[in-house]
Design a protein around this motif. Sequence first.
Motif, PDB file in Angstrom:
ATOM      1  N   GLY A  61      -8.755  -7.248  29.781  1.00 48.91           N
ATOM      2  CA  GLY A  61      -8.623  -6.873  31.184  1.00 48.91           C
ATOM      3  C   GLY A  61      -8.918  -5.408  31.430  1.00 48.91           C
ATOM      4  O   GLY A  61      -9.587  -5.056  32.403  1.00 48.91           O
ATOM      5  N   PHE A  65     -11.978  -4.085  33.637  1.00 43.97           N
ATOM      6  CA  PHE A  65     -11.724  -3.196  34.770  1.00 43.97           C
ATOM      7  C   PHE A  65     -12.584  -1.939  34.676  1.00 43.97           C
ATOM      8  O   PHE A  65     -13.179  -1.504  35.668  1.00 43.97           O
ATOM      9  CB  PHE A  65     -10.244  -2.832  34.827  1.00 43.97           C
ATOM     10  CG  PHE A  65      -9.899  -1.896  35.948  1.00 43.97           C
ATOM     11  CD1 PHE A  65      -9.805  -2.361  37.247  1.00 43.97           C
ATOM     12  CD2 PHE A  65      -9.669  -0.553  35.704  1.00 43.97           C
ATOM     13  CE1 PHE A  65      -9.494  -1.497  38.285  1.00 43.97           C
ATOM     14  CE2 PHE A  65      -9.349   0.312  36.730  1.00 43.97           C
ATOM     15  CZ  PHE A  65      -9.262  -0.152  38.030  1.00 43.97           C
ATOM     16  N   GLN A  68     -16.157  -2.895  35.392  1.00 44.29           N
ATOM     17  CA  GLN A  68     -16.331  -3.153  36.820  1.00 44.29           C
ATOM     18  C   GLN A  68     -16.504  -1.845  37.581  1.00 44.29           C
ATOM     19  O   GLN A  68     -17.354  -1.746  38.470  1.00 44.29           O
ATOM     20  CB  GLN A  68     -15.120  -3.890  37.406  1.00 44.29           C
ATOM     21  CG  GLN A  68     -15.099  -5.360  37.155  1.00 44.29           C
ATOM     22  CD  GLN A  68     -13.881  -6.006  37.799  1.00 44.29           C
ATOM     23  OE1 GLN A  68     -12.817  -5.401  37.918  1.00 44.29           O
ATOM     24  NE2 GLN A  68     -14.044  -7.251  38.196  1.00 44.29           N
ATOM     25  N   ASN A  69     -15.718  -0.847  37.219  1.00 40.61           N
ATOM     26  CA  ASN A  69     -15.797   0.422  37.939  1.00 40.61           C
ATOM     27  C   ASN A  69     -16.977   1.275  37.509  1.00 40.61           C
ATOM     28  O   ASN A  69     -17.514   2.028  38.317  1.00 40.61           O
ATOM     29  CB  ASN A  69     -14.489   1.196  37.795  1.00 40.61           C
ATOM     30  CG  ASN A  69     -13.408   0.618  38.666  1.00 40.61           C
ATOM     31  OD1 ASN A  69     -13.564   0.542  39.871  1.00 40.61           O
ATOM     32  ND2 ASN A  69     -12.328   0.170  38.058  1.00 40.61           N
ATOM     33  N   ARG A  98     -19.378  -7.790  39.111  1.00 42.35           N
ATOM     34  CA  ARG A  98     -17.931  -7.595  39.019  1.00 42.35           C
ATOM     35  C   ARG A  98     -17.204  -8.924  38.880  1.00 42.35           C
ATOM     36  O   ARG A  98     -16.219  -9.025  38.140  1.00 42.35           O
ATOM     37  CB  ARG A  98     -17.425  -6.820  40.241  1.00 42.35           C
ATOM     38  CG  ARG A  98     -17.928  -5.386  40.275  1.00 42.35           C
ATOM     39  CD  ARG A  98     -17.241  -4.562  41.352  1.00 42.35           C
ATOM     40  NE  ARG A  98     -17.306  -5.118  42.680  1.00 42.35           N
ATOM     41  CZ  ARG A  98     -18.280  -4.882  43.570  1.00 42.35           C
ATOM     42  NH1 ARG A  98     -19.295  -4.108  43.236  1.00 42.35           N
ATOM     43  NH2 ARG A  98     -18.230  -5.418  44.783  1.00 42.35           N
ATOM     44  N   ALA A 102     -14.874 -10.158  35.623  1.00 46.10           N
ATOM     45  CA  ALA A 102     -13.502 -10.638  35.791  1.00 46.10           C
ATOM     46  C   ALA A 102     -13.337 -12.028  35.188  1.00 46.10           C
ATOM     47  O   ALA A 102     -12.368 -12.292  34.462  1.00 46.10           O
ATOM     48  CB  ALA A 102     -13.131 -10.661  37.275  1.00 46.10           C
ATOM     49  N   LEU A 134      -8.125  -8.773  38.752  1.00 47.48           N
ATOM     50  CA  LEU A 134      -9.443  -8.124  38.803  1.00 47.48           C
ATOM     51  C   LEU A 134     -10.267  -8.628  39.992  1.00 47.48           C
ATOM     52  O   LEU A 134     -10.992  -7.852  40.623  1.00 47.48           O
ATOM     53  CB  LEU A 134     -10.204  -8.364  37.503  1.00 47.48           C
ATOM     54  CG  LEU A 134      -9.658  -7.665  36.262  1.00 47.48           C
ATOM     55  CD1 LEU A 134     -10.383  -8.145  35.010  1.00 47.48           C
ATOM     56  CD2 LEU A 134      -9.763  -6.156  36.399  1.00 47.48           C
ATOM     57  N   ASN A 138     -11.253  -5.646  42.573  1.00 41.44           N
ATOM     58  CA  ASN A 138     -12.659  -5.222  42.605  1.00 41.44           C
ATOM     59  C   ASN A 138     -13.641  -6.313  43.005  1.00 41.44           C
ATOM     60  O   ASN A 138     -14.833  -6.052  43.077  1.00 41.44           O
ATOM     61  CB  ASN A 138     -13.079  -4.668  41.242  1.00 41.44           C
ATOM     62  CG  ASN A 138     -12.526  -3.295  40.991  1.00 41.44           C
ATOM     63  OD1 ASN A 138     -12.310  -2.513  41.902  1.00 41.44           O
ATOM     64  ND2 ASN A 138     -12.274  -2.987  39.736  1.00 41.44           N
TER      65      ASN A 138
END
Length: 177
Positions: A61, A65, A68-69, A98, A102, A134, A138
């Motif tokens: 996770g 994350f 994703q960012n 994204r 997730a 998530l 996002n």
Amino acid sequence: MRYSYRVNNAPGAAALMTLRMIVGAFMAAPIFIAFAMFFVFITPDSTVRFGPPLLVPVVLGVVAFLLQNLAGFRAAAIPVGTPRRSYVADFQSKLFLRLALAEAVMIVCMALAFVFLDTGFGVFVLGALITEILLVVNGWPSERVIEKYRRALERDGGQSWLREDLGLSTSGLPGSF
């Protein structure tokens, strides 16, 4: 009196509503899969145990994350004076990246559930919960997520009109998360 929550009647509003329905389906998937996995792992004589394998979903996770960012909000900056074009397709492609990151957490945890049989259901449930978090943080095309991508596009001073193209007002509306 008719209310339109977050979205007006602009042509882009349909695109945003479609994206929200797709993400909603992605958010429903872990719930339905967890329901099925319950019948695979939980029997009248089984017990759910907790142990070190439960750290795997947490690590996955955190990695998802961060990715994703780092990658999911990366956009080519729009220079000042660039003619108007729609950046909705760019937003959609990053949104699906994204979403995939997730969902990867849940898919890997589902496979690991069959490896760690004594803690398998716990590994899967934790992975599904992290996936849901998530997706909400996002994945859901909220005003915050759209604004974050818009800022990445406009960091060199150009204008993207992303909010307008998605049917959102420029000032934002209350009630969106």
